[in-house]
Design a protein around this motif. Structure first.
Motif, short mmCIF file in Angstrom:
data_model
loop_
_atom_site.label_atom_id
_atom_site.label_comp_id
_atom_site.label_asym_id
_atom_site.label_seq_id
_atom_site.Cartn_x
_atom_site.Cartn_y
_atom_site.Cartn_z
N UNK A 1 -2.52 11.90 2.27
CA UNK A 1 -2.91 12.61 1.05
C UNK A 1 -4.21 12.02 0.51
N UNK A 2 -4.81 12.75 -0.42
CA UNK A 2 -6.06 12.29 -1.03
C UNK A 2 -5.84 10.99 -1.79
N UNK A 3 -4.58 10.65 -2.07
CA UNK A 3 -4.30 9.48 -2.90
C UNK A 3 -3.72 8.35 -2.08
N UNK A 4 -3.88 8.43 -0.77
CA UNK A 4 -3.47 7.33 0.09
C UNK A 4 -2.01 7.34 0.46
N UNK A 5 -1.31 8.43 0.14
CA UNK A 5 0.09 8.51 0.53
C UNK A 5 0.20 9.08 1.93
N UNK A 6 1.16 8.56 2.67
CA UNK A 6 1.48 9.11 3.97
C UNK A 6 2.61 10.10 3.75
N UNK A 7 2.26 11.37 3.70
CA UNK A 7 3.23 12.38 3.26
C UNK A 7 4.12 12.81 4.40
N UNK B 1 -11.74 9.47 1.67
CA UNK B 1 -12.58 8.87 0.64
C UNK B 1 -11.78 8.26 -0.51
N UNK B 2 -10.60 8.79 -0.81
CA UNK B 2 -9.78 8.29 -1.94
C UNK B 2 -10.59 8.24 -3.23
N UNK B 3 -11.03 9.40 -3.66
CA UNK B 3 -11.86 9.45 -4.87
C UNK B 3 -11.01 9.30 -6.13
N UNK B 4 -9.84 9.92 -6.16
CA UNK B 4 -9.01 9.86 -7.38
C UNK B 4 -8.19 8.58 -7.41
N UNK B 5 -6.86 8.74 -7.37
CA UNK B 5 -5.98 7.58 -7.30
C UNK B 5 -5.95 7.05 -5.88
N UNK C 1 5.19 -4.76 -7.05
CA UNK C 1 4.24 -4.20 -8.02
C UNK C 1 3.58 -2.99 -7.39
N UNK C 2 3.57 -1.88 -8.14
CA UNK C 2 3.02 -0.64 -7.63
C UNK C 2 1.94 -0.15 -8.58
N UNK C 3 0.92 0.47 -8.04
CA UNK C 3 -0.10 0.99 -8.94
C UNK C 3 -1.28 1.60 -8.19
N UNK C 4 -2.35 1.78 -8.95
CA UNK C 4 -3.53 2.47 -8.46
C UNK C 4 -4.59 1.44 -8.07
N UNK C 5 -4.92 1.40 -6.79
CA UNK C 5 -5.87 0.40 -6.30
C UNK C 5 -7.28 0.71 -6.78
N UNK C 6 -7.54 1.98 -7.09
CA UNK C 6 -8.89 2.35 -7.53
C UNK C 6 -9.16 1.91 -8.97
N UNK C 7 -8.10 1.45 -9.66
CA UNK C 7 -8.29 0.94 -11.01
C UNK C 7 -8.34 -0.58 -10.93
N UNK D 1 9.40 -1.20 4.54
CA UNK D 1 9.53 0.23 4.27
C UNK D 1 8.22 0.85 4.71
N UNK D 2 8.05 2.16 4.58
CA UNK D 2 6.82 2.79 5.05
C UNK D 2 5.63 2.13 4.39
N UNK D 3 4.68 1.69 5.22
CA UNK D 3 3.54 0.94 4.71
C UNK D 3 2.40 1.87 4.29
N UNK D 4 2.64 3.17 4.38
CA UNK D 4 1.64 4.16 3.95
C UNK D 4 0.27 3.83 4.55
N UNK D 5 0.24 3.64 5.86
CA UNK D 5 -0.99 3.20 6.54
C UNK D 5 -2.12 4.21 6.35
N UNK D 6 -3.32 3.63 6.25
CA UNK D 6 -4.50 4.48 6.19
C UNK D 6 -4.78 5.06 7.58
N UNK D 7 -4.58 4.23 8.61
CA UNK D 7 -4.65 4.72 9.99
C UNK D 7 -3.22 4.79 10.53
N UNK D 8 -2.52 5.83 10.14
CA UNK D 8 -1.10 5.87 10.45
C UNK D 8 -0.86 6.42 11.84
#
Lengths: 456, 953, 217
Positions: free
Chosen positions: B805-811, B715-719, B905-911, B784-791
């Protein structure tokens, strides 16, 4: 398949043996001192095994880097060998379970050895998933067990986790099946053995067998049930192994055809291996009367049948790749046939599709030397099939910047050799210490084909 | 452990032990027989082992006796300073943890570098923890105390004080006013002593040309951000020319479709080899090195006449005062012509700043040449060498050997220090007080961030001692600055230390009115081969050849590591039957060939800065095992030194040499390349996407990926962390690669491992050619790692070592990884890196640079880009502590921070207001391999390609 | 038969050994589990006395906990804030003073053995002034709560969320010598995070992430 009428008319066992002769012939190799031939074979096999052990020790001590793998090709020899051996393992269960349920009487003279072969092959296969890990000492982490981490379970979505279960199940069932089948013969050996340690051992393992009618009755039941249990495994194990690839996103791996393709291939290679071993064994142990040309021929037929299936799979793969219009898929298959690993691809096609066609001719099928050579080639071909699937798919996938090649190191080759060493060492020991042919079952088919005639 | 001994006693004394231990199992009848007894031992041994395992090794913690103000364990402190890795003088923020510097970052407020920092600057921190750095003075190669050294040297000097012209002080370009002053003061004690500056990577001709045309011998400051048409004759200003970070920042500012008001700057590059700058040009003209000066003359003619024939002149004349013409030529006459062109176009005062000139190059080749001649003639009695290595990087530098007294201030035993009679090691910049004035009016400050690690002494201190007025460096620097700012100095000083630089009143050079130069004699371009010597963005002039990071950094164009080589055009190589890795002989130098698309047919190009004495240390680089191959070349060094092939010609150091035929030797030398395949394949794979300015003007904003049948797993509710990479801005300079390596404790694996395609860089830059091999178009793609949502990696890991992770990181959880490598196989981007061996960590001093916030990965473990999760965590925790939300731009990944072009550029997509969210909606945005629906969190911005194409000049 | 008896006896023996271990160290732990670790420290500092009786707040000494990931071990200078004056147990000092008044003499300076170590570390002389002749050397405390290198714990967030120290460190104010109360296993962390996500920390709701990258990176 041998049609039943002929089974009724032509004998399965030649030389018009009576029951006592059967027992004598089969037990002979166990009671005789091992000949020079056996020793030579054994020492060679053991040498290979030693080399393998050394290689693996070095690899675990130094790091997986001593293999030729790289960032792009993460698997090569390791998983190739794994799939190869699992495949070899298939014939045993097929012969002993499926053919048993299909009432294929001819199986009786080969099933024992085939099952033994299965066990040893699965042992060889089981080693690779463990040693191919970067940290093999943590291999037990892929089993779910209660722990202090939360608890933290395994990833039940991962085909590797499925493998762990599939293979252990397969091993346990085949082992049981094989042992149960052994019991009556163990009893026979026990009774022939002079009092002493040897006798004690067989006494223990024959579980106090008294060939009474009831014992036989129960035995038959258990055997039948186990056969029923083992049958689905023949299909399941290699299906699951194939999912290691089929569930991935890599072009050349990501294919729905894999399960049937792999199972067919497995039976194909398994049969070939049985042939290889049997042709040698019947000579070495003078069991020509039991493992007759006819047996060889029947198995040869199986081989060509499965060869056909494999060929079909190869074709289908190419067709779907081109038909899909997916440029990555298309490229992978063109790359297989024409890329840097084309040689491997054509060895595979040659050995698995080309050579077996010779078996269409009866003269070839019944010519032992020829069958022997063909069976060897098929084994080579099937090893390369796995190599091609794994390496050529990986080494050139989506982003050209990642494309690399792969060259095995001496360590990897030694490990492969070692696995063969292990396999043959086990098999040679087996030939010495256990009845290679299921006496109990052979005796049950002695009566087939009355009045054995020489020209039959 | 007692229990352990107890059971041993049982073993030894058997029954004797009975009475002693009431619970002794041996009191049972069974105890009498041996096997039972051994069992017993076994049992209690087992329990003993349980006991033994209980304790982890005892850890000690020694807190400060008195806590320094404002420093807390575990909290990073940043100090502003100035980079001295090259004379460009970029602004630094030095990150220190618990008293040790661990990372260099660009200072965003610095007017020259504007927040970027190049690969060399990033890597230079390793020099601080270099175990082979000199720790005390040497006399004749033997370690001595400072007193001994001082006394000995002064004794020798006293005899020379009256001797006219006997003392020479040789340095590279000195940007520090204080050091320049100190040298002056010191030389005052001698008659006709001279301070000579030279640059191994010389731009002397530009200065000479301005002497002729404007009457001041200075390097003007180029303002790319103001240019609309840039014409560069062989000047690799994005790569390794003068001040790449500054230039890259300006260049990308002038070419950013989102921010720049059209038209975007149009860039033409005229060059003989494929340079980083050429790879970004809108129009790339391939000309033989000996033709280029002629082309300048032709252009000058067209501009003079005002009748443009070619596109260049047309565009230039159309953009008077908004254009910029550069040349790297070392022929003063040609440079004078360039000045003339710029003058006619009215670029002086607009895109070229002579009022605030640059001091990043001050060298005078003529002086250097004279010095060597004098030395050769034995005229010089004493030579002091600081920040220079003439024996290595000057043709004929061997002459220095003839000087009876050579004193080097080198930090390491380089070629010159090795022959010097005395070495008085200078301090590392991070241990030093100092200043630097890269461009007139901007003076950066250097402040020490760590106690000196050895018994070294700063150059200014040493000179002060010898001048008879010993003072600590801090005072000397403050003294100089107080003279500039007498009033309210203390506050000014505090403020400067905080900002890292001060804007001073620029010293106006008295530039007289433009004087047109006499046209140069047209050099007839002979149709022979010519050799081009060039610096690479990683190795520059070789002063950092001690640095393993820079050796393992792939060349941005050829992707070769751990070597230099002779690059040849494909056609030429074909004619000579040369393939990659064939060793060829060029002007007496034997080195491997690399076939380089886009190079001129008659050109051999060889990189400078290799084959240095400093690289002899890498014999042990990389893991050792039976099939391992050596890292060092046959000469026991990394690469081959090409500097002697340069030569002096009427007053300037020429890097082009005519009439050198490459000859095949028949031997081979395998190069370690990180990328073997260079095209996007056919049919062209949609990995690099391009867009024309027209298309972009009308492009619709990029939308979200296709809706799916089933609800999303996350769901990616936070960041929701995401990144965009602007392929149009990215020049491939590779600063991010090193920044990532420093930040994330990525090991150096050595040449053999790279050769086996096992480099560990989390951030790599893929380089693709398209078009004809003799004149290809080039695209750089940071991957580099694309941190895929469907990894793909996540589903296949059997032990859950990599999960979302809850924040879209591929840990990636190192401590859980068992190393099946299945994840890497199933990664469509092959962004994962595996620890094939226990990579080198035994250099305890070098380990001090490790980032304590990132786990050091052990053998057999998979790793990859984490989006600098440690920085995300730190920002979140800090925000939480202060009871506020994480602000946009608060989390900067290491690659983003270092990028001079601001491509990342890096940041929070939910913002929705965050920069990354806006760029994700840009019409240029696409995702790599979107078609396999892996749903990467990384968006790429398409290259804006203006199909100027290329042609042969 | 015979062997059976033997086995039984041996099993009992094993049980006994384990019990013995247990009695010495609270209970038997799996390897790596440091629970109940209670090492002797270079200075016999009593949390019971300071945090318990004297009620010095935890954050007075461990002041870093609010601003840094580490709570930090207080620098000796912090001790000196009080122990510049208090050089021995208060009782002893008062007794000495009374005695001195009775005997009409200035009270002799008393310095307890443990505090002497502190002063030595700071290289202070008898008058508690720093003594140039001696070199200060930091006190090497034995770490009790040690997490593996691949675990990153941050005190800031936990304090901010209102988790009081005792929740993890146990009743330190009642410990003469500090003991590791929790086993600090991953399960112990995660389950607490899960719990507070449901129940909140004493009321106020919190978001305690159970992502791997919360602690592992």
């Amino acid at each position: 398949m041998a049609e039943p009428c002929s089974v009724l008319t032509r004998p399965l066992i030649e030389g018009g043996k009576n029951l006592a002769q059967v027992t004598g012939d089969v037990c002979a190799p166990m009671e005789r001192r091992p000949g020079a031939l056996w020793w030579v074979a054994f020492l060679t096999a053991f040498g290979m095994l030693a080399a393998g052990v050394a290689a693996v020790t070095y690899q675990i001590a130094t790091g997986i880097g001593v293999w030729g793998l790289n960032n792009t090709v993460g698997w090569a020899f390791d998983i190739t060998n794994f799939v190869f051996w699992i495949g070899i393992g298939h014939a045993g269960t097929l012969i002993s379970a499926i053919l048993f349920l299909l009432r294929q009487r001819w199986r009786t003279s080969v099933n024992r050895a085939a099952e033994a072969m299965t066990l040893f092959a699965v042992i060889c296969a089981g080693i690779f998933p463990v040693i191919h890990m970067g940290r093999p000492w943590l291999a037990y982490w892929i089993f779910p067990y209660p722990n202090f981490r939360g608890p933290l379970w395994i990833n039940f979505r991962s085909p590797l986790a499925w493998d762990a279960f599939a293979i252990s199940t397969y091993f346990i069932i085949s082992a049981t099946f094989w042992y149960v089948g052994l019991i009556p013969d163990l009893a026979t050996v026990r009774d022939r053995a002079r009092p002493g340690l040897r006798r004690k051992i067989f006494e223990f393992f024959s579980l106090g067998w008294d060939g009474s009618c009831r014992t036989w009755h129960r035995y038959e039941k258990v055997y039948l049930l186990l056969a029923g249990l083992a049958t689905p495994l023949v299909v399941s194990v290699h299906t699951i192994v194939s999912w290691d690839f089929a569930t991935s996103v890599i072009p050349g791996w990501h294919a729905t055809i894999f399960p049937p393709y792999f199972v067919a291939g497995a039976i194909f290679s398994g049969m070939a291996m049985v042939l290889t071993l049997m042709i040698v064994a019947r000579k070495a142990a003078h069991l020509e009367d039991y493992i007759t040309v006819r047996h060889i021929e029947t198995m040869a037929k199986l081989v060509i049948a499965t060869s056909g299936m494999v060929a079909l799979a190869y074709g289908t793969e190419f067709f779907t790749a081109q038909y899909s219009g997916n440029l990555y898929e298309r490229f992978v298959f063109l790359n297989r046939a024409a890329g840097p690993f084309a040689w491997a691809y054509w060895i595979m096609v040659g050995c698995n599709v080309g050579v077996p066609q010779l078996l269409w001719f009866r003269r070839v099928r019944t010519h032992l030397a020829a069958v022997f050579v063909i069976s060897l080639l098929v084994n080579v071909g099937m090893w390369f099939e796995r190599f091609v699937i794994i390496v050529t798919s990986l080494h050139r996938d989506f982003l050209p910047a990642n494309w690399t090649s792969y060259r095995p190191t001496s360590i990897e080759i030694a490990t492969l050799v070692g696995s063969f060493g292990l396999f043959f060492t086990c098999f040679l020991v087996f030939c010495r210490v256990l009845p290679m042919i299921a006496m109990g079952e052979v005796k049950s088919v002695l009566s087939y084909g009355h009045k054995p005639k020489e020209e039959a | 452990m007692q229990h352990y001994w107890k059971s041993l006693e049982e073993r030894e004394h058997g029954a004797l032990a009975e009475g002693e231990f009431p619970e002794n199992p041996l009191q049972t009848p069974a105890g009498r027989n041996r096997r039972g007894f051994l069992k017993a031992a076994g049992f209690s041994f087992a329990s003993a082992v349980l006991a033994g395992c209980r304790r982890a090794p005892v850890g000690k913690a020694a807190p400060n006796l008195v806590q320094p103000e404002g420093i807390l364990p575990g909290r990073a402190v940043y100090y502003a300073s100035t980079c001295t890795a090259c004379p460009a003088g970029c602004g630094l923020l030095v990150k220190t943890r618990d008293g040790r510097p661990i990372k260099l970052e660009g200072n965003p407020e610095h007017p020259v570098s504007r927040g970027g920092l190049c690969a060399v600057g990033q890597a230079s921190i390793l020099g601080l923890y270099d175990r082979l750095r000199l720790k005390q003075p040497l006399a004749g190669g033997k370690a001595v105390t400072w007193d001994e050294a001082d006394r000995a040297i002064l004794a020798r000097l006293d005899s020379l004080r009256s001797l006219p012209g006997a003392v020479r002080f040789l340095t590279g370009t000195i940007t520090s006013p204080t050091v320049a002053w100190a040298i002056g003061q010191f030389l005052k004690g001698f008659r006709e002593a001279q301070h000579i500056q030279y640059d191994a990577l010389s731009s002397s001709a530009i200065l000479d040309a301005h002497q002729r045309t404007h009457g001041v011998r200075v390097l003007p400051r180029y303002r790319f951000e103001k240019a609309e048409v840039i014409v560069s004759f062989d000047a690799d200003f994005l790569g390794a020319w003068i001040s790449p970070v500054e230039f890259t920042a300006g260049y990308s500012a002038a070419r950013n479709p989102e921010l720049t008001t059209p038209p975007l700057a149009w860039h033409a590059q005229i060059e003989s080899r494929m340079s980083l700058t050429g790879s970004k040009a809108d129009r790339r003209i391939i000309a033989a090195p000996d033709e280029i000066d002629g082309l300048v003359a032709r252009l000058a003619g067209e501009i003079e006449s005002g009748r443009p024939e070619g596109e260049l002149a047309r565009r230039l004349l159309a953009a008077r005062g908004r254009s910029l013409v550069l040349s790297a030529s070392q022929d003063p006459a040609t440079q004078a012509l360039v000045n003339q062109i710029n003058h006619r176009l009215g670029n002086y005062g607009a895109t070229i700043d002579l009022d605030q000139p640059s001091y990043q190059r001050r060298g005078n080749d003529r002086d250097a040449e004279n010095l060597l001649r004098e030395a050769d003639a034995g005229k010089i009695a004493a030579l002091f060498v600081a920040g220079a290595n003439p024996v290595y990087d000057l043709p004929g530098g061997e002459a220095v050997r003839k000087v009876p007294l050579v004193v080097s201030f080198a930090e390491r035993l380089d070629e010159t220090a090795a022959i010097a009679h005395y070495v008085c090691p200078d301090r590392h910049a991070l241990e030093s007080w100092g200043d630097a004035e890269p461009v007139s009016g901007v003076t950066g400050i250097l402040q020490p961030v760590i106690q000196p690690l050895g018994g070294t002494r700063q150059l200014v201190e040493t000179l002060a001692v010898w001048a008879g007025a010993p003072r600590p460096a801090c005072e000397i620097v403050r003294e100089r600055w107080r003279e500039q700012h007498p009033d309210d100095f203390e506050n000014f000083w505090e403020a400067t230390l905080e900002r890292g630089f001060a804007a001073r009143e620029p010293k106006q050079p008295q530039a007289r009115a433009f004087v047109s130069p006499q046209p140069p004699r047209q050099n007839t371009s002979q149709a022979g081969w010519s050799l081009v010597l060039y610096p690479t963005p990683g190795m520059l002039d070789g002063r950092h050849a001690y640095n393993p990071w820079l050796h393992e950094l792939p060349d941005p164009i050829t992707k070769v590591t751990w070597d230099n080589y002779a690059s040849l055009a494909p056609g030429a190589a074909g004619k000579l039957g040369i393939t990659d890795g064939d060793v060829i002989r060029v002007a007496g130098l034997e080195l491997p060939a690399v076939i380089q698309p886009g190079q001129h047919e008659r050109t051999v190009a060889v990189a400078l800065g290799y084959g240095s004495r400093l690289s002899e240390r890498f014999a042990q680089a990389g893991p050792e095992w039976i099939e391992a191959l050596p890292t060092l070349g046959p000469n026991g060094r990394i690469g081959w030194n090409a500097a002697p092939l340069a030569r002096f010609e009427n007053g300037s150091l020429r890097y082009v040499r005519a009439g050198v035929e490459p000859v095949k030797t028949g031997r081979r030398w395998e190069l370690a390349r990180t990328q073997d395949h260079h095209s996007l394949g056919s049919p062209r794979r949609p990995i690099i996407q391009e867009i024309s300015p027209e298309e972009f003007a009308t492009a619709r904003p990029a939308g979200d990926p296709r809706e799916e049948l089933w609800p999303p797993d996350h769901p990616f509710t936070g960041h929701r962390w995401a990144m965009t990479v602007d392929l149009n801005a990215c020049t491939g300079c590779s600063a991010c690669v090193i920044a990532c390596q420093v930040e994330n404790n990525t090991p150096v694996v050595g040449k053999d491992e790279v050769r086996r395609k096992r480099e560990m860089h989390w951030m790599r830059i893929d380089r693709y050619y398209s078009g004809p091999p003799e004149a290809p178009e080039v695209a750089h793609q940071p991957m580099f790692c694309q941190q895929c949502e469907h990894a793909g990696c996540e589903t296949v890991c059997p032990v859950l070592a990599t999960v979302h992770s809850e924040e879209g990181l591929n840990q990636q959880v190192y401590n859980r990884c068992v190393g099946t490598r299945y994840c890497a196989n199933n990664c469509a981007y092959k962004a994962r890196r595996f620890n094939w061996f226990e990579y080198a960590r035994q250099d305890r001093l070098a380990n001090l640079v490790l980032n304590p916030d990132v786990t050091v990965r052990s053998r057999g473990v998979m790793e990859k880009c984490t989006f600098c999760v440690q920085r995300i965590q730190e920002a979140k925790m800090e925000a939480r502590r202060l009871g506020r939300a994480v602000r946009d731009g608060e989390v900067q990944t290491a690659c983003q921070q270092s990028c001079p072009a601001g491509a990342i550029v890096f940041g929070d997509l939910n913002d929705p207001k965050s920069r990354v969210a806006q760029l994700m909606r840009s019409g240029r945005r696409y995702r790599v391999l979107e078609e396999i629906n892996s749903r990467p969190s990384v968006g790429y911005l398409k290259v804006v390609r203006r199909r100027g194409g290329q042609r042969h000049g | 038969m015979h062997s059976r008896i033997l086995t039984v006896v041996l099993v009992i023996a094993l049980g006994f050994t384990l019990a013995l271990l247990g009695s010495r160290s609270g209970r038997v732990h799996l390897p790596g589990n440091q629970q109940d670790y209670e090492p002797v420290q270079p200075i016999a500092y009593s949390h019971r006395l300071h945090a318990g009786e004297l009620q010095v707040p935890c954050l007075y000494c461990h002041f870093a906990a609010e601003q840094s990931r580490h709570a930090g071990i207080p620098p000796a200078s912090v001790c000196m804030n009080c122990h510049r004056l208090v050089t021995a147990p208060l009782g002893a000092l008062h007794a000495e003073e009374e005695l001195a008044q009775k005997e009409k003499r200035p009270p002799r300076p008393l310095v307890s053995a443990e505090l002497r170590k502190l002063y030595d570390a700071l290289a202070l002389n008898a008058k508690l002034e720093s003594d140039p002749a001696r070199t200060p050397r930091p006190i090497a405390w034995t770490r009790i709560h040690q997490l593996p290198d691949f675990v990153y714990f941050d005190h800031r967030a936990h304090l901010r969320a209102g988790v009081e120290c005792q929740r993890c460190h146990g009743p330190v104010e009642s410990m003469e010598r500090v003991r590791q109360v929790a086993d600090l296993s991953m399960g112990w962390c995660v389950n607490c995070h899960r719990e507070v996500n449901r129940t909140g920390v004493y009321g106020p709701a919190v978001r305690a992430s159970i992502d791997c990258s919360t602690c592992h990176y």
